[in-house]
Design a protein around this motif. Sequence first.
Motif, PDB file in Angstrom:
ATOM      1  N   GLU A  28      87.221  -4.808   9.148  1.00 39.58           N
ATOM      2  CA  GLU A  28      85.933  -4.259   9.578  1.00 39.58           C
ATOM      3  C   GLU A  28      84.845  -4.585   8.557  1.00 39.58           C
ATOM      4  OE1 GLU A  28      86.158  -0.056  10.419  1.00 39.58           O
ATOM      5  OE2 GLU A  28      87.763  -0.351  11.881  1.00 39.58           O
ATOM      6  N   GLY A  29      85.171  -4.445   7.275  1.00 36.48           N
ATOM      7  CA  GLY A  29      84.221  -4.783   6.221  1.00 36.48           C
ATOM      8  C   GLY A  29      83.859  -6.263   6.245  1.00 36.48           C
ATOM      9  N   VAL A  30      84.856  -7.118   6.418  1.00 34.50           N
ATOM     10  CA  VAL A  30      84.602  -8.561   6.486  1.00 34.50           C
ATOM     11  C   VAL A  30      83.747  -8.883   7.707  1.00 34.50           C
ATOM     12  CG1 VAL A  30      85.713 -10.815   6.829  1.00 34.50           C
ATOM     13  CG2 VAL A  30      86.667  -9.196   5.190  1.00 34.50           C
ATOM     14  N   GLU A  31      84.028  -8.230   8.823  1.00 39.28           N
ATOM     15  CA  GLU A  31      83.251  -8.444  10.043  1.00 39.28           C
ATOM     16  C   GLU A  31      81.784  -8.053   9.838  1.00 39.28           C
ATOM     17  OE1 GLU A  31      84.044  -7.536  14.715  1.00 39.28           O
ATOM     18  OE2 GLU A  31      84.292  -5.843  13.348  1.00 39.28           O
ATOM     19  N   LYS A  32      81.554  -6.946   9.144  1.00 37.98           N
ATOM     20  CA  LYS A  32      80.182  -6.526   8.843  1.00 37.98           C
ATOM     21  C   LYS A  32      79.480  -7.549   7.949  1.00 37.98           C
ATOM     22  CE  LYS A  32      81.124  -1.585   9.249  1.00 37.98           C
ATOM     23  NZ  LYS A  32      81.283  -0.330   8.495  1.00 37.98           N
ATOM     24  N   LEU A  33      80.199  -8.074   6.953  1.00 44.11           N
ATOM     25  CA  LEU A  33      79.610  -9.088   6.073  1.00 44.11           C
ATOM     26  C   LEU A  33      79.278 -10.374   6.836  1.00 44.11           C
ATOM     27  CD1 LEU A  33      81.720  -8.750   2.798  1.00 44.11           C
ATOM     28  CD2 LEU A  33      79.297  -8.240   3.103  1.00 44.11           C
ATOM     29  N   THR A  92      81.282   1.093   1.212  1.00 43.50           N
ATOM     30  CA  THR A  92      81.779   1.845   2.369  1.00 43.50           C
ATOM     31  C   THR A  92      83.211   1.440   2.685  1.00 43.50           C
ATOM     32  OG1 THR A  92      79.559   2.039   3.296  1.00 43.50           O
ATOM     33  CG2 THR A  92      81.396   2.323   4.820  1.00 43.50           C
ATOM     34  N   THR A  93      83.477   0.145   2.667  1.00 43.38           N
ATOM     35  CA  THR A  93      84.831  -0.340   2.934  1.00 43.38           C
ATOM     36  C   THR A  93      85.795   0.170   1.868  1.00 43.38           C
ATOM     37  OG1 THR A  93      83.951  -2.311   4.016  1.00 43.38           O
ATOM     38  CG2 THR A  93      86.244  -2.414   3.271  1.00 43.38           C
ATOM     39  N   GLN A  94      85.364   0.125   0.619  1.00 42.52           N
ATOM     40  CA  GLN A  94      86.208   0.623  -0.475  1.00 42.52           C
ATOM     41  C   GLN A  94      86.503   2.105  -0.300  1.00 42.52           C
ATOM     42  OE1 GLN A  94      85.069   2.789  -3.199  1.00 42.52           O
ATOM     43  NE2 GLN A  94      87.004   2.695  -4.268  1.00 42.52           N
ATOM     44  N   ALA A  95      85.520   2.887   0.094  1.00 36.27           N
ATOM     45  CA  ALA A  95      85.729   4.328   0.286  1.00 36.27           C
ATOM     46  C   ALA A  95      86.699   4.598   1.431  1.00 36.27           C
ATOM     47  CB  ALA A  95      84.384   5.016   0.556  1.00 36.27           C
ATOM     48  N   GLU A  96      86.577   3.833   2.516  1.00 37.10           N
ATOM     49  CA  GLU A  96      87.486   4.023   3.650  1.00 37.10           C
ATOM     50  C   GLU A  96      88.917   3.628   3.290  1.00 37.10           C
ATOM     51  OE1 GLU A  96      85.589   1.725   6.702  1.00 37.10           O
ATOM     52  OE2 GLU A  96      84.205   3.352   7.225  1.00 37.10           O
ATOM     53  N   VAL A  97      89.069   2.518   2.565  1.00 33.46           N
ATOM     54  CA  VAL A  97      90.397   2.086   2.141  1.00 33.46           C
ATOM     55  C   VAL A  97      91.001   3.110   1.173  1.00 33.46           C
ATOM     56  CG1 VAL A  97      91.612   0.326   0.767  1.00 33.46           C
ATOM     57  CG2 VAL A  97      90.047  -0.356   2.582  1.00 33.46           C
ATOM     58  N   THR A  98      90.186   3.619   0.271  1.00 42.87           N
ATOM     59  CA  THR A  98      90.664   4.633  -0.675  1.00 42.87           C
ATOM     60  C   THR A  98      91.109   5.891   0.055  1.00 42.87           C
ATOM     61  OG1 THR A  98      89.232   3.782  -2.422  1.00 42.87           O
ATOM     62  CG2 THR A  98      89.991   6.043  -2.664  1.00 42.87           C
TER      63      THR A  98
END
Length: 189
Positions: A28-33, A92-98
């Motif tokens: 999802e993070g990669v898709e946003k980038l 945001t991606t880091q927080a979700e993964v954490t």
Amino acid sequence: MILSSPEQVAAAKANLDAFFGLTGKVFEGVEKLVALNLQVVRSTLAEAQENVTKVPGTTDPQQWFALQAGFTGPFAEKSLSYGRQVFDIASTTQAEVTQLAQAHYERYNDRVQALVEGAAKNAPAGSEAAIAAWKSAITTTTTLYETLQKTGQQAVQAAGSNFDTLTATASKAVRSNPQQAPVAAGAKR
């Protein structure tokens, strides 16, 4: 590996769910980038086309430098905005993964503690020291994990704060003197 008990099947399913949950968040993070980069490329190409149509009409060097200054200010602001958006997506991606990793760790830790408690109830006499060592190792590991998690969160917050300060300073510098950079570049030619 043969899964022989319902507990092993459930544990394997939980591990797969955790893996796919983490992988999904990363994608999802990669898709946003990728979406952000496509948007930036589209807008940059449109602006470049617009700017190229303006350049042939300039015959006076001062008019040309003024036109160049008009291009530089918006570019700097857009670059800062792009950096902010990339940082927001990454944090945001880091927080979700954490958060997902934390939930998985807590489930795993609960299972290990239940295993140790079950072993303590069924342990032969004289094994209290070994059980106490296991419990101590679990407590130490939990404390280490929590410390690393807090340190990681503080590092992300500090990076965000530093990025905000850098962005504000750079944005202020661009807004306060947008024509200085192109004139200085033109003077070197």
